[in-house]
Enzyme design. Structure first.
Site, PDB file in Angstrom:
ATOM      1  N   ASP A 233     -31.294   9.723  32.149  1.00 14.74           N
ATOM      2  CA  ASP A 233     -31.281  11.181  32.150  1.00 14.74           C
ATOM      3  C   ASP A 233     -29.964  11.646  31.542  1.00 14.74           C
ATOM      4  OD1 ASP A 233     -31.206  13.897  32.720  1.00 14.74           O
ATOM      5  OD2 ASP A 233     -32.023  13.687  34.744  1.00 14.74           O
ATOM      6  N   HIS A 234     -30.050  12.289  30.374  1.00 18.21           N
ATOM      7  CA  HIS A 234     -28.825  12.650  29.657  1.00 18.21           C
ATOM      8  C   HIS A 234     -28.062  13.782  30.342  1.00 18.21           C
ATOM      9  CE1 HIS A 234     -26.109  12.074  26.501  1.00 18.21           C
ATOM     10  NE2 HIS A 234     -26.939  12.011  25.472  1.00 18.21           N
ATOM     11  N   ARG A 235     -28.669  14.435  31.332  1.00 19.74           N
ATOM     12  CA  ARG A 235     -27.913  15.430  32.111  1.00 19.74           C
ATOM     13  C   ARG A 235     -26.892  14.743  33.013  1.00 19.74           C
ATOM     14  NH1 ARG A 235     -32.697  18.334  35.250  1.00 19.74           N
ATOM     15  NH2 ARG A 235     -33.054  16.107  35.655  1.00 19.74           N
TER      16      ARG A 235
ATOM     17  N   PRO B 109     -34.105  15.152  30.241  1.00 16.88           N
ATOM     18  CA  PRO B 109     -33.954  14.751  28.836  1.00 16.88           C
ATOM     19  C   PRO B 109     -33.713  13.247  28.731  1.00 16.88           C
ATOM     20  CG  PRO B 109     -31.977  15.868  29.610  1.00 16.88           C
ATOM     21  CD  PRO B 109     -32.972  15.968  30.713  1.00 16.88           C
TER      22      PRO B 109
ATOM     23  N   VAL C 287     -26.104  11.107  32.692  1.00 19.26           N
ATOM     24  CA  VAL C 287     -25.475   9.935  32.083  1.00 19.26           C
ATOM     25  C   VAL C 287     -25.158  10.226  30.626  1.00 19.26           C
ATOM     26  CG1 VAL C 287     -25.710   7.475  31.604  1.00 19.26           C
ATOM     27  CG2 VAL C 287     -26.819   8.458  33.632  1.00 19.26           C
TER      28      VAL C 287
END
Length: 468
Positions: free
Chosen positions: A438-440, A262, A442
């Protein structure tokens, strides 16, 4: 005279799980004597152009593939005639008898070995380690044959000597990368060109002759071409390029990254006038005399410093193990636009380098990438990347993550613009920074802090004193 045998050399996996490579050119011919580690071919993988060394010392008995062929890993590409001691066979004199070694005798001596080309055969007759099978079949075997006075090369298919008459090929046209580039530059569809080289290989002269013929057909008013192009294909209006090599690999990796991680992208525009002034002073200093310093050099160092304070951006999501991998080193990837497509070679342990070392490494990386000589090892193992879109005059973008990395920074162009400086409007040099992560891995806060630290360093390099 010692016995001779035929050794088949199969195309090895030159990268991490690569399934095929294209033979760009052969450096040897049938009948040539080669030494161990002598370069015999130049091949192009999905990641790099690689020089292929010979695993044997001997005589080239046969070339199983032509230049321009795309070959699957594990397929035979060349055979060597060697003595049972691994050296080139010598011709028998008048009246000298020849003998053939048994398979047991053939493996009794230690064979020359290169990394990645199979196990070393010990004197016991058994390999030191189990050989990897090809396509799930039996392990690679050694073929022992009677000595022969001459090895017949692969048959050559004669072609009509009419270079300027088009022909419609049903299969993929066979040619070399330089010839394909020439055809693209001239707007010629290789499917219309008859090859006059070995086995129908399309040569440079074939393309040039066809271009001259095409020009002659359209330059005479009222005269129709001698032969119509293939249905739906116009050599003047479109060019078709096979999707392979670096472009194919990059496309697959980017699609996987875009639809797996994401992405979040943040932007920050900063006044980099102090950084540009620092760059001018460094270029004039004795310490950096003869070194190539660019805004990318300073920005790369700034990224490494900001990463120390925000290490979550230097990590990887391991989906198989369901773990977050935190890297305690930085392999800094630099996106490079090359004639073969986009590549992202990385500088190993960049976080341990001085600015001078980083400058040298960046110059070497860029030169190697542009020449197409980047090794597969330099294209793997990156932990965070930079893409310098500013060299194309672009201010900002939304870069896609390099697979396996948590973040990528895009550097925009340095432009003069009106800016509020010391409460007054002034003309300053500004740059836009784009950060995708990567929002998983960060969070928004972590990404924002990293980008703010990066902007602070570039807007005032003295800020580094408060960060390290």
């Amino acid at each position: 005279m010692s016995a001779t045998m035929i050794k088949e050399f199969r195309l090895p996996d030159l990268g991490e799980g690569l399934t095929e490579s294209e033979i760009l050119s052969w450096k040897v011919s049938v009948g040539d004597t080669v030494t161990l580690n002598q370069v015999i071919a130049e091949v192009e993988t999905a990641k790099a152009v690689v020089e292929l060394p010979s695993p044997f010392a001997g005589t080239v008995a046969a070339l199983h593939e032509q230049a321009g062929s795309v070959v699957e890993v594990g397929k035979p590409i060349v055979s060597f005639e060697v003595d049972d001691d691994g050296t080139a066979p010598s011709a028998a004199g008048p009246g000298e008898a020849t003998s053939t070694a048994s398979p047991a005798e053939a493996v009794a001596k230690r064979e020359p070995n290169l990394v990645g080309y199979g196990a070393v055969v010990e004197k016991s007759g058994r390999p030191a380690r189990r050989q990897r099978s090809v396509d799930g079949g039996a392990p690679e075997r050694e073929v022992v044959r009677e000595p022969v006075s001459a090895v017949e090369p692969a048959p050559v298919v004669e072609q009509p000597a009419v270079p300027n008459e088009p022909v419609v090929e049903q299969d993929r046209p066979r040619s070399t990368p330089p010839v394909r580039k020439l055809a693209r530059d001239l707007g010629i569809d290789l499917a219309l060109v008859r090859g006059t080289g070995p086995a129908g290989l399309i040569t440079r002269s074939d393309v040039q002759d066809f271009a001259a013929w095409s020009q002659a057909q359209v330059s005479v008013p009222g005269v129709a071409p001698a032969s119509a192009p293939a249905v739906g294909v116009s050599a003047e209006r479109e060019t078709r390029t096979p999707i392979k090599g670096v472009r194919k690999f990059t496309a697959a990796a980017m699609v996987q990254s875009a639809f797996t991680a994401p992405h979040v992208t943040e932007f920050l525009t900063v006044d980099v006038t102090p950084t540009m002034e620092l760059l001018t002073r460094l270029k004039a200093s004795r310490e950096f005399a003869g070194y190539k310093l660019t805004p990318l050099t300073i920005a790369a160092k700034a990224v490494l410093i900001a990463l120390r304070r925000n290490p979550t951006l230097n990590s990887r999501w391991d989906d198989g193990a369901q773990e977050i991998v935190q890297f305690n080193y930085v392999n800094l990837g630099i996106a490079a636009a090359t004639p073969r497509g986009l590549t992202v070679p990385n500088i190993k342990d960049a976080d341990k380098m001085t600015l001078l070392d980083l400058s040298t490494a960046l110059s070497a990386l860029t030169d190697t990438a542009r020449s197409g000589k980047t090794s597969p090892a330099d294209l793997t193992g990156g932990t965070i990347s930079i893409t310098n879109i500013g060299v194309f005059g672009i201010d900002a973008g939304t870069p896609i993550l390099n697979p396996g990395e948590a973040a990528i920074v895009a550097l925009g162009s340095v432009r003069k613009a009106p800016w509020v400086h010391n409460d007054e409007l002034a003309v300053r040099q500004v740059m836009s920074l784009s950060l995708s992560f990567d929002h998983r891995l960060v969070d928004g806060e972590q990404g924002s802090k990293f980008l703010a630290d990066l902007g602070a360093i570039l807007s005032d390099p003295a800020t580094v004193m408060t960060m390290i």
